[in-house]
Design an enzyme around this catalytic site. Structure first.
Site, PDB file in Angstrom:
ATOM      1  N   SER A  77     -13.312   2.464  -7.013  1.00 18.04           N
ATOM      2  CA  SER A  77     -12.148   2.773  -7.889  1.00 18.04           C
ATOM      3  C   SER A  77     -10.952   1.755  -7.778  1.00 18.04           C
ATOM      4  O   SER A  77     -10.218   1.388  -8.759  1.00 18.04           O
ATOM      5  CB  SER A  77     -11.325   4.205  -7.401  1.00 18.04           C
ATOM      6  OG  SER A  77     -12.158   5.083  -6.984  1.00 18.04           O
TER       7      SER A  77
ATOM      8  N   HIS B   3     -17.322   3.261 -13.122  1.00 21.35           N
ATOM      9  CA  HIS B   3     -16.260   3.962 -12.486  1.00 21.35           C
ATOM     10  C   HIS B   3     -16.368   5.492 -12.887  1.00 21.35           C
ATOM     11  O   HIS B   3     -15.880   5.654 -14.077  1.00 21.35           O
ATOM     12  CB  HIS B   3     -14.811   3.612 -12.441  1.00 21.35           C
ATOM     13  CG  HIS B   3     -13.843   4.187 -11.861  1.00 21.35           C
ATOM     14  ND1 HIS B   3     -12.642   4.406 -12.341  1.00 21.35           N
ATOM     15  CD2 HIS B   3     -13.849   4.776 -10.624  1.00 21.35           C
ATOM     16  CE1 HIS B   3     -12.028   5.224 -11.412  1.00 21.35           C
ATOM     17  NE2 HIS B   3     -12.708   5.300 -10.467  1.00 21.35           N
TER      18      HIS B   3
ATOM     19  N   GLU C  26     -15.361   4.478 -16.859  1.00 18.94           N
ATOM     20  CA  GLU C  26     -15.071   3.185 -17.176  1.00 18.94           C
ATOM     21  C   GLU C  26     -16.163   2.092 -16.752  1.00 18.94           C
ATOM     22  O   GLU C  26     -16.640   2.031 -15.687  1.00 18.94           O
ATOM     23  CB  GLU C  26     -13.662   2.868 -16.366  1.00 18.94           C
ATOM     24  CG  GLU C  26     -12.364   3.609 -16.751  1.00 18.94           C
ATOM     25  CD  GLU C  26     -11.300   3.205 -15.927  1.00 18.94           C
ATOM     26  OE1 GLU C  26     -10.369   3.292 -16.387  1.00 18.94           O
ATOM     27  OE2 GLU C  26     -11.471   3.345 -14.726  1.00 18.94           O
TER      28      GLU C  26
ATOM     29  N   ASN D  89      -6.597   3.955 -13.310  1.00 14.53           N
ATOM     30  CA  ASN D  89      -5.593   4.172 -11.978  1.00 14.53           C
ATOM     31  C   ASN D  89      -4.435   3.220 -12.246  1.00 14.53           C
ATOM     32  O   ASN D  89      -3.542   3.287 -11.595  1.00 14.53           O
ATOM     33  CB  ASN D  89      -6.414   3.941 -10.847  1.00 14.53           C
ATOM     34  CG  ASN D  89      -7.214   5.099 -10.636  1.00 14.53           C
ATOM     35  OD1 ASN D  89      -6.765   6.198 -10.902  1.00 14.53           O
ATOM     36  ND2 ASN D  89      -8.447   5.100 -10.009  1.00 14.53           N
TER      37      ASN D  89
END
Ligand code: 3HC
Length: 659
Positions: free
Chosen positions: A409, A430, A442, A480
């Site tokens: 991540s 991801h 992702e 994120n």
């Protein structure tokens, strides 16, 4: 019999005394102007043929009709309009039967509803998904569907926009029957219908139904609508079908359709529709062939790894789950089986499907068992050294063509790739948790990822039925990084005068399913705390830093797992905790900040600005390719309300309004 052509996309042939009309308008047989005019011309032609038994309408390729041509929305209208074509079908003097060879969606389903008989091929599907585009059916769907299948089922189908398969369509009475050769079956039905008075859907009465059952069906739809207006309007129109005559109901439906078609909500959902289709298309990969991926290894079958394994199994892949010990491998099998069982209980899979998945699963503690797999996805603890050691070890075991994917991540996948002798075969995948449920993945295009490795990763994610969004390497990737930016803004607002509950309430009122602080509590505060500690040495001392989260962690408030975080959870209920309020006040006092009242409007304005500023930076850095990709990540990974189109769309709308 020679083919008769009515327009560039509509043709017909005489068969068994009937006219079989085929719509051929790739890619999805949308009802473009030339399809509508072609259908009208076919009906005119059939009127001039006194000896024919009737018409069969079918689609070329794998779709029956994918609906109105949404690429025509916003352009000047072109005659004939769809309601006219549909009225002509319904009132046609001879029977018209549709042979539904594939999806009959939106206007396609409305064409089917107006026919006098409907035969479903094995791959047929029916649906009125208009609400997913922020509109309501505009060619009779809300008026004819309840006449055919009843108000309750119509509220469910139209209000949610869900698609039904052949067996459900037959059970509902939406299809008269199913056949391997639906054209042949439609011709048979046509002959049978010729002997009886025609059943015209629009002239049928809506079956009477208990008002309480209608309210319950309505409540179910409205609970899911979360501030979106199309489902509300759709339910209103379906209910009206039982109260007004067809003409009045159709007029009200059309008027609502046209109003919603010009709404921001519809523009937002169309933007999402097209962004999803664009996301899978990467410049430079058009001619690159993906590698074949049939066997997938998942390393580390914890919650995330098990979810990934389940997705791969459901897509038909063979899966090997690698754990460190035999006992852990057995535990992995149990976790995967339990997740599959949950899928069965939810009705998304049958028992046979579950057994078939488990038959394709191997669990092991021997890395050598991975030697011949096509793809390895690591989902081990998010620690750089652990992942580098793993990749170094796998690099020595795997066949040269095997693709290696990291599910990190926050770590740098280029550094992980550098631990291998061939970083061109490394890519980031991801997934979001729970990986068997969340659509977004992702796909991280690392510095040295080979084009065919990227193409394979994209194809694999699509095979899982998920939504791939490609991004470059940066800490936290697209999602994120943006999440960190708006969480930071939320924490700044705590110092400025807001409390977590006010910020979360504003966020949820905007349409997010859960507030920022509530999400943090659910995920746990310790990972971000560890990151902040790692970054402490390199942090810009001049930049404003909010210490409240650190104070919470130091006090053992690590989120729901520890029983308390930004909130307290007596009896599991999220509750404002005076202890947290006191910590916030102390933090303000320590910095001599005089708190001020912050309105919900300012809260959302600042949070959206933080998202958009970070999104703009990601585009400038080339990490994200398109604003639409950022919107997809925020909608599918972070709960941004789809009917608002995502932060970048919202910002563009704001600019358009000002200019
Ligand atoms: N009109 C115009 N283009 C359409 C379209 C439509 N209704 N549906 C799909 N397309 C285009 C897509 O944009 C895509 O174009 P691209 O190749 O340039 O990117 C191409 O067709 C292929 O689409 P998909 O990648 O989605 O193809 P799939 O095979 O995966 O799926 C489908 C096919 C199930 C038909 C899916 O495309 C779909 O769900 N389409 C939308 C269906 C829909 O919402 N219909 C209702 C329209 S509104 C309406 O009918 C109003 C009426 O009530 C008056």
């Amino acid at each position: 019999m020679p083919e008769i052509r009515f327009s560039q996309s509509v043709s017909a042939r005489r068969e068994q005394g009937a006219l079989v009309v085929t719509i051929d308008n790739p890619p999805v047989n949308a009802l473009s102007a030339h399809v509508r005019s072609g259908l009208m011309a076919a009906l005119d032609h059939a009127t001039d043929l006194p000896t024919i038994t009737g018409l069969v309408i079918t689609g070329a390729g794998s779709t029956f009709i994918g609906g109105a041509d949404i690429k025509e929305f916003g352009k000047p209208p072109m005659e004939p309009m769809l309601p006219e074509v549909i009225d002509r079908i319904e009132t046609f003097e001879k029977p018209v039967v549709c042979s539904v060879n594939g999806s009959a969606l939106g206007g396609g389903c409305e064409v089917a509803l107006a026919c006098h008989g409907r035969i479903a091929g094995e791959k047929a599907a029916f649906g009125l998904p208009e609400v997913k585009l922020g509109i309501v059916p505009g060619a009779g769907g809300t008026q004819r569907l309840p006449r055919l299948i009843g108000t309750i089922a119509a509220i469910d189908l139209i209000g949610t926009g869900r698609t039904v398969n052949v067996s459900e369509a037959v059970a509902l009475g939406l299809a008269d029957g199913t056949a391997a050769d639906p054209v042949a079956a439609a011709l048979t039905l046509l002959r049978e219908l010729g002997a009886k008075p025609l059943r015209r859907t629009g002239l049928m009465a809506v079956p009477t139904v208990d008002a309480a059952a209608v309210s319950a069906a309505e409540a179910k739809v409205l609970a899911r609508a979360r501030g979106q207006s199309a489902p509300v309007e759709a339910v209103r129109l379906v209910k009206a079908a039982g109260q007004v005559d067809l003409k009045q109901g159709l007029a009200e439906e059309r008027c609502t359709f046209l109003r919603l078609r010009d709404s921001v909500e519809s523009a937002a959902l169309l933007h999402v529709f097209f962004a999803e289709r664009a996301a899978g298309k990467i410049e430079g990969l058009e001619t690159v062939s993906p590698r074949r991926i049939e066997t997938v290894a998942v390393v580390g079958a914890g919650l995330m790894g098990a979810g990934i394994a389940v997705s791969a199994l459901i897509s038909g892949c063979r899966v090997i789950a690698l754990e460190q010990t035999k006992e852990a491998a057995a535990g992995a099998r149990d976790r995967i089986a339990e997740t599959l069982d949950k899928t069965v209980r939810s009705g998304r899979m049958g028992q046979d499907g579950r057994d078939d998945c488990l038959a394709r699963l191997q669990t092991t503690a021997e890395a050598a068992d991975l030697a011949t797999v096509d793809l390895v996805i690591e989902a081990v603890f998010d620690d750089l050294q652990v992942k580098m050691d793993l990749f170094r070890r796998l690099d020595g075991i795997l066949a040269p063509g095997t693709i290696l994917a990291t599910n990190t991540s926050y770590l740098d996948p280029d550094v992980i790739a550098a631990a291998t002798t061939d970083p061109t075969r490394v890519v980031g995948l991801h997934f979001f948790s729970p990986a068997n449920v969340m659509r977004l993945v992702e796909v991280v295009d690392c510095a040295k990822t080979a084009p065919d490795v990227l193409a394979s990763a994209l194809a694999f994610v699509k095979r899982l039925g998920k939504l791939p969004v490609v991004c470059g390497v940066t800490e936290g990737f697209i999602g994120n990084r943006i999440f960190s930016a708006y969480r930071r803004e939320a924490e700044l607002m705590l110092e400025d005068g807001a409390v977590p509950d006010e910020i979360d309430a504003a966020f949820e009122a905007y349409g997010f399913p859960m507030g920022i602080f509530a999400v943090n509590d659910m995920a746990g505060l310790e990972i971000a705390w560890a990151r902040r500690k790692r970054q402490a040495a390199t942090r810009d001392p001049a930049a404003r830093y909010v210490e409240i989260a650190d104070r919470l962690c130091e006090a053992g408030r690590l989120g729901r797992k520890s029983g308390r975080g930004w909130y307290a959870y007596p009896n599991g209920e999220r509750t404002v905790d005076p202890e947290v309020t006191a910590m916030i006040k102390a933090a303000r006092a320590a910095k001599n900040i005089t708190p001020r009242a912050i309105t919900a409007e300012e809260i959302m304005g600042r949070l959206l600005k933080a998202m958009v500023d970070e999104g703009t930076a990601l585009l400038a850095e080339g990490i994200a390719a398109r604003p639409g990709d950022i919107d997809l990540v925020m909608i599918n990974g972070y709960g941004f309300p789809a009917h608002k189109g995502g932060p970048m769309f919202t910002a563009q709308q704001g600019k358009d309004l000002k200019s």
